[in-house]
Design a protein around this motif. Structure first.
Motif, PDB file in Angstrom:
ATOM      1  N   ARG A  25       0.784  -1.373   0.144  1.00  0.00           N
ATOM      2  CA  ARG A  25      -0.001  -0.045   0.102  1.00  0.00           C
ATOM      3  C   ARG A  25       0.777   1.348  -0.037  1.00  0.00           C
ATOM      4  O   ARG A  25       0.467   2.333  -0.278  1.00  0.00           O
ATOM      5  CB  ARG A  25      -0.984  -0.040   1.097  1.00  0.00           C
ATOM      6  N   LYS A  62      -4.325   3.498   9.970  1.00  0.00           N
ATOM      7  CA  LYS A  62      -5.360   2.537  10.370  1.00  0.00           C
ATOM      8  C   LYS A  62      -4.849   1.020  10.401  1.00  0.00           C
ATOM      9  O   LYS A  62      -3.815   0.713   9.842  1.00  0.00           O
ATOM     10  CB  LYS A  62      -6.442   2.721   9.371  1.00  0.00           C
ATOM     11  N   TRP A  63      -5.589   0.539  10.736  1.00  0.00           N
ATOM     12  CA  TRP A  63      -5.328  -0.896  11.086  1.00  0.00           C
ATOM     13  C   TRP A  63      -5.100  -1.608   9.732  1.00  0.00           C
ATOM     14  O   TRP A  63      -4.084  -2.454   9.670  1.00  0.00           O
ATOM     15  CB  TRP A  63      -6.779  -1.861  11.819  1.00  0.00           C
ATOM     16  N   SER A  64      -5.916  -1.305   8.602  1.00  0.00           N
ATOM     17  CA  SER A  64      -5.749  -1.997   7.343  1.00  0.00           C
ATOM     18  C   SER A  64      -4.553  -1.710   6.625  1.00  0.00           C
ATOM     19  O   SER A  64      -4.050  -2.389   5.751  1.00  0.00           O
ATOM     20  CB  SER A  64      -6.980  -1.649   6.429  1.00  0.00           C
ATOM     21  N   ASN A  65      -4.152  -0.368   7.008  1.00  0.00           N
ATOM     22  CA  ASN A  65      -2.701   0.048   6.416  1.00  0.00           C
ATOM     23  C   ASN A  65      -1.603  -0.364   7.030  1.00  0.00           C
ATOM     24  O   ASN A  65      -0.169  -0.252   6.512  1.00  0.00           O
ATOM     25  CB  ASN A  65      -2.632   1.582   6.446  1.00  0.00           C
TER      26      ASN A  65
ATOM     27  N   THR B  48      -9.855   4.230   1.757  1.00  0.00           N
ATOM     28  CA  THR B  48     -10.430   3.000   2.462  1.00  0.00           C
ATOM     29  C   THR B  48     -11.646   2.796   1.631  1.00  0.00           C
ATOM     30  O   THR B  48     -11.814   1.497   1.203  1.00  0.00           O
ATOM     31  CB  THR B  48     -11.043   3.595   3.818  1.00  0.00           C
ATOM     32  N   ASN B  51     -10.596   0.868  -1.759  1.00  0.00           N
ATOM     33  CA  ASN B  51      -9.921  -0.385  -1.351  1.00  0.00           C
ATOM     34  C   ASN B  51     -11.202  -1.365  -0.896  1.00  0.00           C
ATOM     35  O   ASN B  51     -11.329  -2.521  -1.450  1.00  0.00           O
ATOM     36  CB  ASN B  51      -9.240  -0.650  -0.040  1.00  0.00           C
ATOM     37  N   ARG B  52     -12.188  -0.969  -0.321  1.00  0.00           N
ATOM     38  CA  ARG B  52     -13.632  -1.836  -0.040  1.00  0.00           C
ATOM     39  C   ARG B  52     -14.154  -1.883  -1.296  1.00  0.00           C
ATOM     40  O   ARG B  52     -14.703  -3.091  -1.605  1.00  0.00           O
ATOM     41  CB  ARG B  52     -14.393  -0.909   0.858  1.00  0.00           C
ATOM     42  N   GLU B  55     -12.393  -4.774  -3.102  1.00  0.00           N
ATOM     43  CA  GLU B  55     -12.732  -5.935  -2.529  1.00  0.00           C
ATOM     44  C   GLU B  55     -14.106  -6.526  -2.828  1.00  0.00           C
ATOM     45  O   GLU B  55     -14.293  -7.693  -3.195  1.00  0.00           O
ATOM     46  CB  GLU B  55     -12.801  -5.913  -0.955  1.00  0.00           C
TER      47      GLU B  55
END
Lengths: 868, 112
Positions: A25, A62-65, B48, B51-52, B55
């Protein structure tokens, strides 16, 4: 576009983003963040753009990154990397055995010296701190008003100790400690031994490891506990428990049994003692003496408080003792009483009178510390110089690694890890050197009992660890940063100039030579002074004389009569003090002026017996009554310092009696050469009783008749210590001391010259190997040996010259004051020590360089130029 | 209706991706939203959402188009996938259907 490039996003935030972001990312996120940064920069200015960038970095957090990618990536690779660093380091060491040997040898010698110096200093400052209860133990002290102001005393009145349980709260234990110097008699041998008279609780408060017996042995009044050393001295291989010995205090003999033996204290205990005795056994412990007398007897008192006790409260409770003391003994009032924590005792040396410790001996500490530091500096400089030079062979490696993408920090880290390896060896070898060579030698010189105690002393570990770290960083940081700063393009093209021509190397070398010169001058000057003093005229004839002590006045006359009867004795004379020892001072008055002079009371034949040289006037005449009552002999210094001429036209008043000066003798040394000759007056006293007898023996018989003198002495004084000695040996201890120091300094000078030499050798030989082709080509073109050697020698001679100037100046300043602290009579830093030191160093330099030049002369250019 | 549920921001971003066609990436989407609707959306929120959406299969992405502003880093370019277009259609149709069922405005008094 270009103007935007003048600004960059905040570095730290960017790093942070790189640090936490998932690798797949990162590109996208970082790219967007950068793009926005430059957009903002154009629209709203730098500050806003930076702020927004930081804001974005955090909003992406953030958690996802989050992946902590870099972190995890490094972690998995680190062990392999470090392992290969050490592997490369090890190979490098093996490849360059000679230079590695020089570095490791130098460093380990230095570490050995530093360990000795450290142990010596720690032995003074950490003494007694191995006690497990050290934080609970306090010493009672009091202050009182004296003529010179408030004085704190380390002793308190004896009855205080008995009142402690009822007066102070939160106190677990207390003990009185009385220091005595009784005569110990065992198996017909007698010694004076340092003894501690203490309550049985002493062994509970202070923990000692026992070699034999158990600490409770002190509870029995007729048992004593010995130190390991004393037990060995008295009983040797015999089992000490149950053995008998007796102690004599003020003529009272008391029989004891050995109840226990302590393990070797290794000089690390707060108290310096040879045996511990139950306090009740002290002959002065009589219970029914008047209260006032009891309160005026003072001794050390220690208490052990409970854990977490309120010290200010206990201190306020001490007020009670002050009141009692001031009631009972109003002539000697206490102003205040207080507590000194046991670990703080050492910091109060000099502030407390009659304390447990009253002497720090800063001088020897400075001397040893300086020696350790000198050697360490020399070794460290050697190492820095050599490692820079050695790395010049690895320039390509550095270049290639940089091209491949090593960061500078990685290179620094690699060099440091190689350094760590070398330093680790050095420390290890240094410990061995110190333990098996330096320490035993030093202990013998200084009559100490220092040891490396790796198992029990955690401070030594801290010391060794910090040494390792410090040496690694000091020796490694400069070479590492210097070498890793090169541009790869320069290295790979072969443009990078490195090596012995650098100013830095020259500066270090100058410094090394200077240190070597200073230490050599110190050693030579000291030895020279020693030599001169050994042949110095003492001012009297010391041959064929025996001095013996008279312990009690009743023994004086029988001793004198018995000894006079001995056939080898020519003459006997008594004296209050004796020449060769400390002599008491008296105040003399001449006219209105008062002076302090040494004052020797002796029989009238004493000056003649000692063969003092008469300068003016006459000696005492035993037959003249006036000579034995109102006459003085003085030395030349007496006249010089008091500004008088012989014959004196006035009388000298001492203790309100008037004396005539009837003669002047040449100056003579009553104390060691450490002290100036003081003005002295000798009075002959009639038939009184003296402390010492001096026997004049038949020529050459003094040493042989010592035994018979001793026997006679013991016949008359059965309980006493015979302290007879030859007049020639009165300075024996001082001479041994000075010789010990001379040895120490000579050793360190030799070591420092060796290290400087080794460093120079390494430098020259590495330099030579690197440039041997250069020299060979010169040779081929017809350069003669002279030209070649001139080129090489010139630089080192220049460095020698600079070092000689600096070293001489420093030596003259420092070594003189160093000598002053040991001798009042010394030759100073004259031409001999300076000349010798400079000459030796010059010789060493020329030999070293010459050996390398020889290599060039012998080298066959065709062979060398052909290879490769 | 399975799989076609879209949040409000998701719907907006999906539409913008469709509008920008081959030029949709984080910053351009944020800019476009701002210029078209006046809404300021945080770049991290857009990431975000993108990305979602990926997905869920509504958008596809590939790396490309490095520029100097980005310090030489490539963009992740998004484009509408077939199911993305279906989803938009679906949402639009559903909205229209619902809109059509709205009662007439209050001014019409016929229903008393």
């Amino acid at each position: 576009m270009d103007k935007k490039r003048n600004h960059y996003p905040p570095r730290l935030a960017d790093r942070f983003l790189e640090f936490y972001c998932l690798p797949d990312r990162l590109e996208q996120i970082q790219g967007d963040a950068y793009e926005i940064f430059y957009l903002d920069l154009e629209e709203k200015g730098l500050a806003f753009a930076r702020f927004r960038f930081i804001f974005h970095v955090f909003s992406f957090f953030k958690w996802s990154n989050i992946g902590f990618s870099k972190f995890m990536y490094l972690k998995t690779n680190n062990t392999v990397m470090i392992r290969s660093y050490f592997k490369i380091g090890w190979r490098n060491i093996l490849k360059q055995k000679g230079t590695t040997f020089i570095s490791v040898f130098g460093l380990s010698c230095a570490v050995g010296c530093c360990i000795v110096a450290y142990l010596f200093i720690a032995n003074i400052w950490f003494k007694g701190l191995n006690q497990p209860n050290k934080d609970e133990i306090y010493q009672l002290v009091y202050t009182s008003e004296e003529a010179e102001g408030l004085v704190t005393y380390g002793t308190v009145a004896e009855p205080v100790s008995e009142l402690i349980p009822n007066t102070l709260n939160q106190v677990k234990n207390q003990t009185k400690v009385l220091y005595e110097f009784p005569l110990l008699i065992q198996d017909n041998e007698s010694f004076f031994q340092r003894s501690i008279y203490a309550d049985p609780s002493f062994m509970e408060m202070f923990k000692y490891r026992m070699e034999f017996g158990y600490p409770g042995a002190l509870k029995e009044p007729d048992q004593v506990i010995l130190t390991h050393q004393l037990s060995e001295k008295l009983f040797g291989d015999m089992h000490p428990l149950g053995q008998e010995l007796s102690l004599v205090i003020n003529g009272e003999e008391k029989l004891f049994k050995v109840g226990g033996v302590l393990e070797d204290l290794k000089d690390m205990d707060m108290f310096t003692f040879d045996l511990i005795v139950n306090f009740e056994s002290h002959p002065h412990t009589i219970t029914d003496i008047p209260l006032k007398d009891a309160w005026s007897k003072e001794l050390w008192t220690f208490i052990q408080v409970e854990k977490g006790a309120d010290i200010p409260r206990i201190e306020s409770e001490l007020e009670r003792f002050t009141q009692i003391q001031n009631q009972v003994n109003p002539e000697k009032p206490y102003v205040d009483m207080g507590l000194i924590a046991y670990p703080d005792i050492i910091y109060n040396v000099g502030k407390i009178e009659r304390g447990v410790r009253d002497f720090l001996g800063i001088g020897p500490q400075i001397l040893l510390g300086t020696i350790g530091l000198f050697i360490l500096l020399l070794a460290v400089f050697n190492y820095i110089n050599l490692s820079i030079l050695m790395a010049s062979r690895r320039l390509k490696e550095i270049g290639v690694r940089k091209v491949i993408g090593s960061k500078r920090s990685q290179l620094v880290f690699q060099f440091l890890s190689e350094n760590l390896l070398i330093c680790f060896f050095a420390i290890f070898l240094g410990c061995l050197l110190a333990g098996f060579i330096f320490l035993p030698g030093f202990n013998e010189i200084a009559s100490k009992n220092l040891q490396i105690d790796l198992f029990r002393d955690k401070n030594i570990w801290i010391f060794l660890g910090s040494m390792l770290l410090a040496i690694t960083l000091i020796t490694g940081l400069y070479p590492a940063t210097y070498l890793s700063s090169f541009k790869p393009i320069g290295i790979l093209k072969g443009n990078q100039k490195i090596g012995s021509k650098s100013v830095f190397t020259s500066v270090l070398l100058t410094f090394q030579f200077t240190l070597a010169i200073i230490s050599m001058v110190a050693a030579i000057a000291f030895v020279q002074t020693n030599y001169i003093n050994a042949n110095r005229d003492w001012g009297y004839n010391s041959a064929d004389k025996i001095i013996i002590n008279v312990p009690e006045s009743k023994d004086y006359v029988p001793l004198k009569n018995k000894l006079s009867a001995l056939s080898s004795v020519v003459e006997v004379s008594g004296s209050q003090d004796y020449v060769g020892n400390w002599i008491r001072e008296e105040e003399v008055e001449i006219g209105d002026e008062k002076y302090n002079v040494n004052f020797l009371d002796a029989e009238s034949n004493y000056p003649e017996l000692l063969d003092l040289e008469l300068k003016q006037g006459r000696m005492f005449n035993p037959n003249l009554i006036s000579d034995t009552q109102e006459s003085l002999l003085v030395n030349q210094t007496f006249l010089d310092q008091l500004g008088l001429e012989f014959p004196l036209d006035q009388t000298v008043t001492i203790d309100s009696a008037n004396y005539h000066v009837i003669g002047v003798v040449e100056d003579f040394h009553t104390t060691f050469f450490k002290n100036e000759i003081a003005p002295m007056a000798i009075r002959s006293s009639p038939d009184s009783v003296f402390n010492y007898l001096t026997l004049k023996m038949n020529p050459g018989s003094a040493e042989a008749s010592m035994q018979s003198v001793k026997e006679i002495w013991h016949e008359i004084v059965p309980l006493g210590l015979f302290e007879g000695k030859l007049q020639t040996e009165v300075f024996e201890r001082e001479i041994a001391d000075v010789n010990g120091i001379a040895k120490l300094i000579s050793f360190s000078a030799t070591l420092s010259v060796t290290l400087a030499l080794l460093g120079l050798f390494g430098l020259v030989s590495l330099n030579m190997t690197a440039r041997i082709k250069d020299y060979c080509i010169r040779k081929v073109f017809g350069a003669n040996v002279e030209d070649l050697s001139k080129k090489l020698v010139k630089r080192y001679l220049l460095i020698w010259g600079i070092a000689a100037v600096i070293g001489s100046v420093f030596s003259v300043i420092f070594i003189s004051s160093f000598l002053d602290s040991f001798f009042a009579f010394h030759s100073g830093v004259g031409i001999i020590p300076l000349g010798f030191a400079l000459f030796i160093l010059l010789g060493v330099i020329i030999t070293t360089v010459a050996s390398q030049i020889l290599k060039v002369i012998k080298a066959n250019p065709s062979m060398i130029l052909k290879s490769e | 209706m399975k799989g076609y549920h879209l949040g409000e921001l998701e719907e907006l971003v999906l539409l913008i991706v469709g509008i920008l066609d081959q030029e949709a990436y984080g910053v351009s989407v944020a800019e476009e939203i701002k210029s078209q609707t006046g809404r300021k959306v945080n770049i991290s929120a857009i990431h975000t959402v993108l990305n979602r959406l990926e997905e869920k299969g509504f958008v596809r992405s590939h790396m490309g188009g490095a520029t100097e502003e980005r310090g030489g880093r490539r963009k992740r370019l998004f484009s509408l996938s077939a199911s993305g277009r279906t989803a938009i259609n679906e949402v639009k149709m559903m909205r229209n259907r619902l809109y059509d069922q709205l009662p007439p405005l209050a001014l019409d008094f016929t229903n008393g």
